[in-house]
Design an enzyme around this catalytic site. Structure first.
Site, short mmCIF file in Angstrom:
data_model
loop_
_atom_site.label_atom_id
_atom_site.label_comp_id
_atom_site.label_asym_id
_atom_site.label_seq_id
_atom_site.Cartn_x
_atom_site.Cartn_y
_atom_site.Cartn_z
N GLU A 56 0.81 -1.22 0.00
CA GLU A 56 0.00 0.00 0.00
C GLU A 56 0.84 1.26 0.00
O GLU A 56 0.33 2.34 -0.24
CB GLU A 56 -0.90 -0.01 1.23
CG GLU A 56 -1.76 -1.26 1.28
CD GLU A 56 -2.88 -1.20 2.28
OE1 GLU A 56 -2.65 -0.69 3.38
OE2 GLU A 56 -3.98 -1.65 1.94
N ALA A 57 2.13 1.12 0.30
CA ALA A 57 2.98 2.30 0.36
C ALA A 57 3.92 2.28 -0.84
O ALA A 57 4.45 1.22 -1.20
CB ALA A 57 3.78 2.29 1.65
N LYS A 85 2.12 10.76 0.28
CA LYS A 85 3.15 10.24 1.20
C LYS A 85 4.43 11.04 1.00
O LYS A 85 4.97 11.09 -0.11
CB LYS A 85 3.39 8.76 0.89
CG LYS A 85 4.54 8.14 1.66
CD LYS A 85 4.80 6.69 1.25
CE LYS A 85 6.05 6.15 1.92
NZ LYS A 85 6.47 4.86 1.37
N VAL A 192 -3.49 -21.67 -14.83
CA VAL A 192 -2.47 -22.37 -15.62
C VAL A 192 -2.15 -23.69 -14.92
O VAL A 192 -1.75 -23.70 -13.75
CB VAL A 192 -1.19 -21.51 -15.76
CG1 VAL A 192 -0.07 -22.30 -16.41
CG2 VAL A 192 -1.49 -20.24 -16.54
N GLU A 350 10.91 -0.45 3.22
CA GLU A 350 11.05 0.83 2.52
C GLU A 350 10.16 0.90 1.28
O GLU A 350 10.44 1.65 0.35
CB GLU A 350 12.52 1.08 2.15
CG GLU A 350 13.39 1.58 3.30
CD GLU A 350 13.28 3.10 3.53
OE1 GLU A 350 12.54 3.77 2.81
OE2 GLU A 350 13.94 3.60 4.47
N THR A 352 9.64 -0.91 -1.40
CA THR A 352 10.42 -0.97 -2.63
C THR A 352 9.89 -1.94 -3.68
O THR A 352 10.39 -1.97 -4.80
CB THR A 352 11.87 -1.37 -2.30
OG1 THR A 352 11.84 -2.49 -1.41
CG2 THR A 352 12.62 -0.24 -1.68
C1 LIG Z 1 3.49 -8.24 3.86
C2 LIG Z 1 3.74 -7.51 2.58
C3 LIG Z 1 3.68 -6.12 2.54
C4 LIG Z 1 3.97 -5.43 1.36
N1 LIG Z 1 3.95 -4.07 1.36
C5 LIG Z 1 4.36 -3.40 0.25
C6 LIG Z 1 4.43 -1.99 0.22
O1 LIG Z 1 4.06 -1.31 1.17
N2 LIG Z 1 4.87 -1.40 -0.91
C7 LIG Z 1 5.26 -2.11 -2.00
O2 LIG Z 1 5.72 -1.53 -2.99
N3 LIG Z 1 5.14 -3.44 -2.01
C8 LIG Z 1 4.72 -4.11 -0.93
N4 LIG Z 1 4.61 -5.46 -0.96
C9 LIG Z 1 4.84 -6.18 -2.21
C10 LIG Z 1 3.62 -6.01 -3.12
O3 LIG Z 1 2.47 -6.51 -2.49
C11 LIG Z 1 3.85 -6.76 -4.43
O4 LIG Z 1 5.08 -6.39 -4.98
C12 LIG Z 1 2.80 -6.42 -5.44
O5 LIG Z 1 1.53 -6.59 -4.93
C13 LIG Z 1 2.97 -7.27 -6.67
O6 LIG Z 1 2.58 -8.59 -6.44
P1 LIG Z 1 2.55 -9.56 -7.68
O7 LIG Z 1 1.66 -8.99 -8.72
O8 LIG Z 1 3.94 -9.89 -8.05
O9 LIG Z 1 1.92 -10.90 -7.07
P2 LIG Z 1 0.34 -11.30 -6.68
O10 LIG Z 1 -0.37 -10.12 -6.22
O11 LIG Z 1 0.49 -12.45 -5.79
O12 LIG Z 1 -0.24 -11.74 -8.08
C14 LIG Z 1 0.00 -13.02 -8.60
C15 LIG Z 1 -0.98 -13.27 -9.73
O13 LIG Z 1 -0.65 -14.52 -10.35
C16 LIG Z 1 -1.84 -15.27 -10.51
N5 LIG Z 1 -1.51 -16.69 -10.56
C17 LIG Z 1 -0.64 -17.37 -9.76
N6 LIG Z 1 -0.62 -18.68 -10.13
C18 LIG Z 1 -1.46 -18.79 -11.19
C19 LIG Z 1 -1.88 -19.86 -12.01
N7 LIG Z 1 -1.43 -21.12 -11.82
N8 LIG Z 1 -2.76 -19.62 -13.00
C20 LIG Z 1 -3.24 -18.37 -13.22
N9 LIG Z 1 -2.90 -17.31 -12.47
C21 LIG Z 1 -2.03 -17.52 -11.47
C22 LIG Z 1 -2.69 -14.87 -9.31
O14 LIG Z 1 -4.04 -15.18 -9.52
C23 LIG Z 1 -2.42 -13.36 -9.29
O15 LIG Z 1 -3.27 -12.74 -10.24
C24 LIG Z 1 4.28 -6.16 0.20
C25 LIG Z 1 4.29 -7.55 0.22
C26 LIG Z 1 4.04 -8.24 1.39
C27 LIG Z 1 4.07 -9.74 1.40
#
Ligand SMILES: Cc1cc2nc3c(=O)[nH]c(=O)nc-3n(C[C@H](O)[C@H](O)[C@H](O)COP(=O)(O)OP(=O)(O)OC[C@H]3O[C@@H](n4cnc5c(N)ncnc54)[C@H](O)[C@@H]3O)c2cc1C
Length: 503
Positions: A56-57, A85, A192, A350, A352
């Site tokens: 969220e940040a 922010k 998938v 941070e 990131t």
């Molecule tokens: C505790 C925590 C706090 C965080 N706080 C921050 C923050 O303050 N600031 C910041 O910049 N980042 C933060 N992050 C990181 C941030 O949440 C992620 O970098 C961001 O949300 C991107 O996630 P993503 O899209 O890589 O993964 P996800 O949101 O997990 O998306 C994965 C996608 O892949 C799909 N998927 C997976 N497997 C399959 C499959 N077999 N078939 C079809 N679809 C599939 C899922 O459905 C989903 O759509 C935080 C992370 C954590 C764990």
């Protein structure tokens, strides 16, 4: 984006994105807006699996991302319930009772090519009291909960500052989905179940969905989150584990109602016995989470500690998230590029992670592949991502290691642990002569290191000798004038009031 002089590009690259979280839809939106004529983009996501739903940040770079896409700030803020922010306030990190703000912006102005902090350190070492914060517009504004967008004017002597957003992570991807699909991205729902590979090259040839659909492509972007389905599971790219330096491996997260009053234009990171707790104020609620080391604290204790710290009623059941600090050794292997959590994660201290998504997208566009991918592009991409990860890693470790705390096992561990050589040498440079290792791009630049070093109590023994040139009383007067100008600039700002918010 490169183009060969010898060959007109006639074929469109078929790009398949696996995952529809923040990483997947940021990538899809950027490709559609900035490389639309060069590629056909399909994104597959699974509602059954869902998204991580935290994050969220952000950092100020997100503003440039939105601007390049042509996404208007007000629309974005209204759609995601975002607030402004100005930085992060760290509490109890260096020592119990200490607090400092790491702002998006600088301290003072350089004088005779010497960074401002050298003058401040000279004065400090010569017995003049007062924190360096008085010389950072972003810090003073944050402390007073005031905000106005920076509008630099030629005769303004105050230090520059920047800003980012705090937003509802579950609302960003849907906004980007609408944007990308309106520009030709094809979004599919499905899981998938199988990955088809070329027997000779090992490249991914197609994703096979559980219902039998087959998605063929030239380039596959793995945005599958912590699962890392293509880069990790399928291509078995080794995991580089950094949890020895960044031991937090769990988080429990819960939103709560906002307390009455002005919404703080900053994120809080509050040190806890086995990690730290975030507090992220949005327009409609406050996001909270306790990030902790499972070697030092149980899940139930973390949950209770988080609930006890809430300022308003919890608005959902607390969610437990598990992770490991580290990354895949390479993010681009064969015809698979991992973006987001599928490539690695360095814990949220941070903010990131979304920045790293953005950095990967920027590099991908720089090295935009023809259907036939060149190893030079892969190497260029991987080198740039390596540098980003390693700098961020060192910066995060500093927050834990630069502490005098020894009140819990966790803090004793991080205070006394061995740190990477790259960080030890940076700290030695700072301790000796207040120097910060310079680099021209990426995170984090000089003011950020200054903020954390000083904020966590590491005041260098020496400084740049050119900072001794001005006479002491002249320097005092100049600094007093600067602090007064900062106060006046901040006093002219309204209290923080995000568009659409009722603060
Ligand atoms: C505790 C925590 C706090 C965080 N706080 C921050 C923050 O303050 N600031 C910041 O910049 N980042 C933060 N992050 C990181 C941030 O949440 C992620 O970098 C961001 O949300 C991107 O996630 P993503 O899209 O890589 O993964 P996800 O949101 O997990 O998306 C994965 C996608 O892949 C799909 N998927 C997976 N497997 C399959 C499959 N077999 N078939 C079809 N679809 C599939 C899922 O459905 C989903 O759509 C935080 C992370 C954590 C764990």
């Amino acid at each position: 984006m490169k183009r060969s002089f010898f060959m007109e590009r006639t074929i469109r690259t078929r790009i398949v994105i696996l995952g529809g979280g923040t990483a997947g839809w940021m990538t899809a939106a950027a490709l559609a807006a900035l490389a639309g004529p060069l590629c056909d983009v399909t994104l597959v996501e699974s509602a059954e699996i869902g998204i991580v739903g935290v994050g969220e940040a952000t950092l100020p770079h997100l503003r440039a991302f939105l601007a390049r896409l042509g996404l208007d700030e007000r629309t974005f803020m209204a759609a995601t319930h975002a607030t402004y922010k100005l930085g992060i306030r760290f509490e109890d990190f260096g020592r119990l009772g200490d607090r400092y703000i790491h702002p998006f912006g600088s301290y003072g102005q350089p004088l005779n090519d010497v960074a401002f902090h050298h003058y401040w350190i000279r004065r400090h070492r010569q017995g003049r009291p007062g924190p360096i914060d008085a010389f950072a517009t972003g810090v003073v504004a944050a402390e007073e909960c005031r905000f106005a967008p920076p509008s630099p004017q030629a005769d303004d002597p105050t230090p520059s500052f920047s800003y980012a957003y705090q937003f509802d992570a579950t609302l960003f991807a849907p906004l980007l989905r609408r944007f990308a699909c309106a520009r030709g991205v094809s979004g599919l729902e499905g899981r998938v179940a199988h990955v088809e590979r070329c027997a000779s090259s090992g490249d991914v040839r197609a994703l096979i969905l559980a219902d039998g659909r087959r998605l063929e492509g030239d380039l596959f972007i793995d945005c599958s989150g912590f699962r890392s389905l293509l880069l990790g599971d399928t291509l078995a790219e080794p995991w580089e584990d950094w949890s020895g330096w960044l031991p937090c491996d769990r988080a429990v997260a819960v939103p709560c109602a906002s307390p009455p009053g002005v919404v703080e234009p900053f994120t809080r990171a509050i040190a806890m016995p086995a990690g730290w707790r975030w507090r992220i104020p949005l327009q409609h609620r406050v996001g909270n989470g306790y990030v902790y080391s499972s070697a030092h604290l149980g899940d139930e204790e973390a949950r209770s500690a988080l609930l006890a710290a809430l300022e308003g009623p919890a608005q959902a059941e607390p969610r437990l998230l598990r992770f490991r600090a580290g990354r895949r050794r390479r993010s681009w292997v064969g015809n698979v590029v991992a973006v987001g959590l599928a490539s690695g994660f360095l814990e949220p201290l941070e903010s990131t992670s979304i920045y790293l998504v953005q950095a990967a997208i920027t590099q991908l566009l720089e090295h935009f592949p023809d259907p036939c991918i060149s190893p030079i592009d892969r190497q260029g991409f991987n080198r740039a991502i390596d540098a980003e990860y390693e700098r961020i890693r060192d910066f995060l470790i500093l927050h834990y290691h630069a502490t005098t705390r020894d009140d819990t096992g966790f803090w004793r561990h991080v205070r006394t642990m061995a740190v990477p050589d790259s960080l030890s040498s940076k700290m030695a440079l700072w301790r000796g002569a207040a120097q910060v290792e310079r680099y021209g791009f990426g995170l984090f630049l000089e003011p950020s290191w200054v903020a954390v070093y000083l904020g966590q109590g590491i005041v260098p023994d020496g400084w740049d000798c050119r900072a001794d040139v001005p006479a002491a009383d002249g320097l005092d007067r100049a600094l007093d004038r600067l602090a007064a100008a900062v106060r006046a600039r901040v006093a002219a700002m309204p209290h923080h009031r995000p568009p659409g918010g009722d603060a």
